[in-house]
Scaffold this active site. Structure first.
Site, PDB file in Angstrom:
ATOM      1  N   ASP A 103       0.867  -1.181   0.000  1.00  0.00           N
ATOM      2  CA  ASP A 103       0.000   0.000   0.000  1.00  0.00           C
ATOM      3  C   ASP A 103       0.903   1.230   0.000  1.00  0.00           C
ATOM      4  OD1 ASP A 103      -2.067   1.696  -0.028  1.00  0.00           O
ATOM      5  OD2 ASP A 103      -2.998   1.000   1.826  1.00  0.00           O
ATOM      6  N   GLU A 214     -12.655   9.380  10.250  1.00  0.00           N
ATOM      7  CA  GLU A 214     -13.163   9.573  11.603  1.00  0.00           C
ATOM      8  C   GLU A 214     -13.422  11.044  11.877  1.00  0.00           C
ATOM      9  OE1 GLU A 214     -11.659   6.235  14.421  1.00  0.00           O
ATOM     10  OE2 GLU A 214     -11.016   8.104  15.336  1.00  0.00           O
ATOM     11  N   HIS A 242      -7.668   7.959   6.647  1.00  0.00           N
ATOM     12  CA  HIS A 242      -6.531   7.034   6.523  1.00  0.00           C
ATOM     13  C   HIS A 242      -6.769   6.109   5.322  1.00  0.00           C
ATOM     14  CE1 HIS A 242      -4.306   3.254   8.225  1.00  0.00           C
ATOM     15  NE2 HIS A 242      -3.590   3.876   7.338  1.00  0.00           N
ATOM     16  N   HIS A 334       2.916   6.976   5.736  1.00  0.00           N
ATOM     17  CA  HIS A 334       3.689   6.055   6.578  1.00  0.00           C
ATOM     18  C   HIS A 334       4.142   4.775   5.866  1.00  0.00           C
ATOM     19  CE1 HIS A 334      -0.660   5.495   7.965  1.00  0.00           C
ATOM     20  NE2 HIS A 334      -0.412   4.478   7.178  1.00  0.00           N
ATOM     21  N   GLY A 384      -5.514   6.413  16.439  1.00  0.00           N
ATOM     22  CA  GLY A 384      -5.802   5.462  17.513  1.00  0.00           C
ATOM     23  C   GLY A 384      -6.685   4.359  16.961  1.00  0.00           C
ATOM     24  N   MET A 386     -10.978   2.747  16.869  1.00  0.00           N
ATOM     25  CA  MET A 386     -12.354   3.263  16.841  1.00  0.00           C
ATOM     26  C   MET A 386     -12.811   3.758  18.211  1.00  0.00           C
ATOM     27  SD  MET A 386     -14.416   0.495  14.601  1.00  0.00           S
ATOM     28  CE  MET A 386     -13.541  -0.985  15.032  1.00  0.00           C
ATOM     29  N   HIS A 409       3.211   5.572  13.886  1.00  0.00           N
ATOM     30  CA  HIS A 409       2.114   5.923  12.977  1.00  0.00           C
ATOM     31  C   HIS A 409       0.747   5.599  13.535  1.00  0.00           C
ATOM     32  CE1 HIS A 409       1.594   1.737  12.049  1.00  0.00           C
ATOM     33  NE2 HIS A 409       0.924   1.937  10.942  1.00  0.00           N
ATOM     34  N   GLY A 410       0.690   4.843  14.613  1.00  0.00           N
ATOM     35  CA  GLY A 410      -0.619   4.481  15.166  1.00  0.00           C
ATOM     36  C   GLY A 410      -0.435   3.775  16.486  1.00  0.00           C
ATOM     37  N   LYS A 485     -15.871   2.911   8.389  1.00  0.00           N
ATOM     38  CA  LYS A 485     -14.904   1.874   8.014  1.00  0.00           C
ATOM     39  C   LYS A 485     -15.312   1.220   6.704  1.00  0.00           C
ATOM     40  CE  LYS A 485     -12.274   0.112  10.440  1.00  0.00           C
ATOM     41  NZ  LYS A 485     -10.807   0.381  10.478  1.00  0.00           N
TER      42      LYS A 485
END
Lengths: 486, 141
Positions: A103, A214, A242, A334, A384, A386, A409-410, A485
């Site tokens: 990706d 989000e 994202h 990222h 983060g 959900m 990155h998360g 999502k």
């Protein structure tokens, strides 16, 4: 590689594995005792072990300083997720498919709005439904933008700029995207027909898995000066999206894996894991892959630009919020490989930096940053889950010195998708989140179970580790309100 | 089980076994199809040819899975079944051909699971065992 761990604690938030076997440099992990213990406990298989993957990266030719992993580290394929590695072309440095991933240029954009939490009160469901309707997401979805082969080539050459030219978003957005949303080394002629064909209907789609849009509210400000520069206030509504380069990026990775494997053999490069196939940066094969990746990256830039437009459309449709009230705060990727100049041992060197599941996090003063943020440093967007907070952090001088200006990155996954699916039925998660005041809309059930908050590491702790290590600093915390999502 | 999913923190492992390489490849494809969408909701109404090549059985497995993923996008279809029609070693590489059976994507009817980005060389294994062939790789989700 040996699996026996020889971890040396450098300080409370950093461990190092000195070079052993075929490692050319040390492997460094930004972890504390707790996160190290959890990483080891959660390991689903010896076959794909994040620490071993990092050691393998440290074996690649021309790697500079260390193979590093951020606190959200977990296993990937070839490289661990949360990894960064820089290569020097003058020292035989390589470019690798696994260092970018399939990706290509997957990333996060943050939009700040002129709205506050109270402006949304009572209208959350309507907004969630409209977002679900307007933003194509999930496997099998198609975008409203159907491009001809010629237009696809322009997407690959011009990135987000081309999307703006087609009427998706505004010129001002481009200022706040890494590389202004366009990488000039992109070459559509080295991207296969199949890759372009697959993308025809996918521009402006979100995808599935961990991709999301989000709506969030700023619920903590930690650094008033940086928050002011970023245009953030308590109670403000922001939007995070994202996603990446969709099928086009996936196909570039697919096409170049066997291509680089041949190059690996041709140049006699020894790789400890087959997924780490690579080519010297300056070789014709390395150059060709680089130009293809740049084209894939432009596709991701364009995709997020079109999605930004769709988010604005949803806010207009549901709440009559004008598009000028939604501005791009910043966009950062990222899954990338980039030329950057870094100081190593007192010497300025031009290095090819691979970031796989880690974010560029430049400190103050770097010319790459938009003027508005240059004095405080780069916004670092940390997604983060959900059900938990996301963060906006800022890059530091120390990060520039230690990690090539790279941060997490998360939250980072802790449980496997299958384990999460067994443990978190989708209906239960949706209900739990509803009780917390978070509305979820998803096209596939799997996206909810597999992405359940419990499947991830504790984002607060992960952010703590990176901030305590001095690599980044907190600016604001964001609490989710609506999550869309795939 | 002709195919099995393996735990991976971020992605998923896909292992397929068969007495012959043909069977292991076929079952790997079936495992991939079932990951994307509930096959029970897909009618095998149309046939789409698919082919792949690789320098060795492992590379062939990854190439075949990626060819199937490409077919989903290129034809805008979900598939239920895969029939392997040719497996051959030509000079220094392997070639596989087959037919996918499915129908155009209908999000009202098809129970979509998750998007698979690609099959990777991560955790790649292609070995002959006492009972036949074992193929394995990590799928990027």
């Amino acid at each position: 590689m040996s699996t026996a761990l020889n971890l040396r604690k450098i300080h409370d938030y950093l461990f190092e594995i000195p070079p052993h076997g075929k490692m050319r440099v040390p492997a460094r992990l930004y972890l504390d005792e707790r996160s190290l213990r959890e990483l080891l406990e959660n390991q689903s298989s010896e076959e794909w072990n994040a620490i071993r993957q990092l050691e393998n990266v440290a074996c690649l030719p021309g790697i500079v300083k260390a193979a590093m992993a951020m606190a959200d580290v977990h296993p990937g394929y070839g490289f661990p997720i949360g990894g960064v590695a820089a290569f020097d072309p003058k020292a035989g440095g390589v470019i690798s498919v696994a260092g970018v991933g399939f990706d290509i240029n997957c990333g996060v954009r943050c939009l700040r709005t002129h709205l506050t939490r109270s402006d949304l009160a009572g209208k959350e469901e309507k907004l969630a439904d409209t977002m679900y309707e307007v933003i194509p997401a999930g496997l099998g979805s198609t975008g409203e933008l159907k491009l001809s082969p010629k237009e696809i080539d322009r997407v690959l050459r011009e990135g987000a700029r081309y999307a703006v030219r087609l009427g998706y978003g505004r010129e001002e957005d481009l200022e706040y995207i890494e590389e202004h949303g366009q990488l000039s080394d992109a070459d559509p002629s080295v991207v296969s027909h199949t890759a372009k064909q697959r993308q025809m209907a996918q521009v402006g789609t979100l995808g599935s898995g961990n991709h999301y849009v989000e709506v969030q509210v700023v619920d903590q400000i930690y650094n008033a000066r940086a928050a002011e520069a970023f245009g953030l206030e308590l109670g403000q509504i922001v939007i995070m999206l994202h996603t990446g380069s969709r099928a086009l990026g996936h196909q570039i990775g697919t096409d170049y894996l066997p291509f680089l494997e041949k190059a690996t053999r041709k140049y006699g490069i020894e790789v400890p894991d087959r997924e780490l196939v690579c080519a010297p940066i300056e070789s014709p094969e390395g150059q060709q892959y680089f130009r293809a990746v740049m084209a894939g990256a432009n596709c991701a830039f364009a995709n997020r630009q079109v999605l930004t437009h769709l988010v604005r459309q949803a806010f207009w449709k549901a709440l009559r919020v004008p598009e000028t009230a939604i501005e791009t705060l910043y966009e950062v990727a990222h899954n990338t490989v980039k030329w950057e100049v870094h100081e190593v041992d007192g010497e300025r060197r031009r290095l090819l930096v691979h970031r796989k599941g880690s974010t560029r996090a430049f400190g103050p003063g770097r010319p790459e940053l938009p003027e508005r943020y240059r004095a405080v440093g780069q916004p670092v967007l940390v997604g983060g889950t959900m059900g938990t907070a996301s963060y906006i952090l800022v890059g530091t001088e120390q990060g520039m010195r230690e990690t090539f200006g790279t941060a997490l990155h998360g939250a980072g996954r802790a449980k496997s998708r299958r384990q999460a699916k067994r443990q978190y039925p989708a209906e239960r998660i949706v209900e739990q989140l509803r009780k917390q005041g978070i509305i979820v809309r998803a096209h596939g059930k799997a996206s909810i179970s597999e992405e359940a908050p419990g499947a991830y590491k504790d984002v607060e702790h992960v952010v703590d580790v990176m901030c305590n290590a001095g690599i980044v600093a907190r600016v604001a915390r964001l609490r989710p309100i609506i999550c869309l999502k795939g | 089980m002709p195919y099995e999913y393996l735990d991976h923190e971020a992605d998923i492992g896909l292992e397929a076994t068969g007495t012959r390489l043909e069977e292991a490849l076929r079952d790997g494809v079936q495992g991939l199809l079932a990951l994307l969408v509930d096959p029970e909701t897909v009618e095998p109404r149309e046939a789409v040819p698919v082919q792949a090549s690789g320098d060795d059985p492992g590379a062939l497995y990854v190439a075949l899975l990626n060819a199937v993923l490409a077919a989903v996008d290129l034809h805008g279809m979900f598939f239920r079944d895969f029939e392997l029609t040719r497996l051959e070693r030509v000079d220094d590489h392997w070639v596989v051909e087959g037919t996918l059976y499915g129908e155009p994507i209908d999000l009202e009817r098809h129970a979509v699971e998750i998007e698979v980005k690609a099959a990777t060389y991560g955790g790649l294994l292609a070995e002959q065992t006492d009972t036949g062939w074992r193929l394995r790789c990590v799928l990027d989700l």
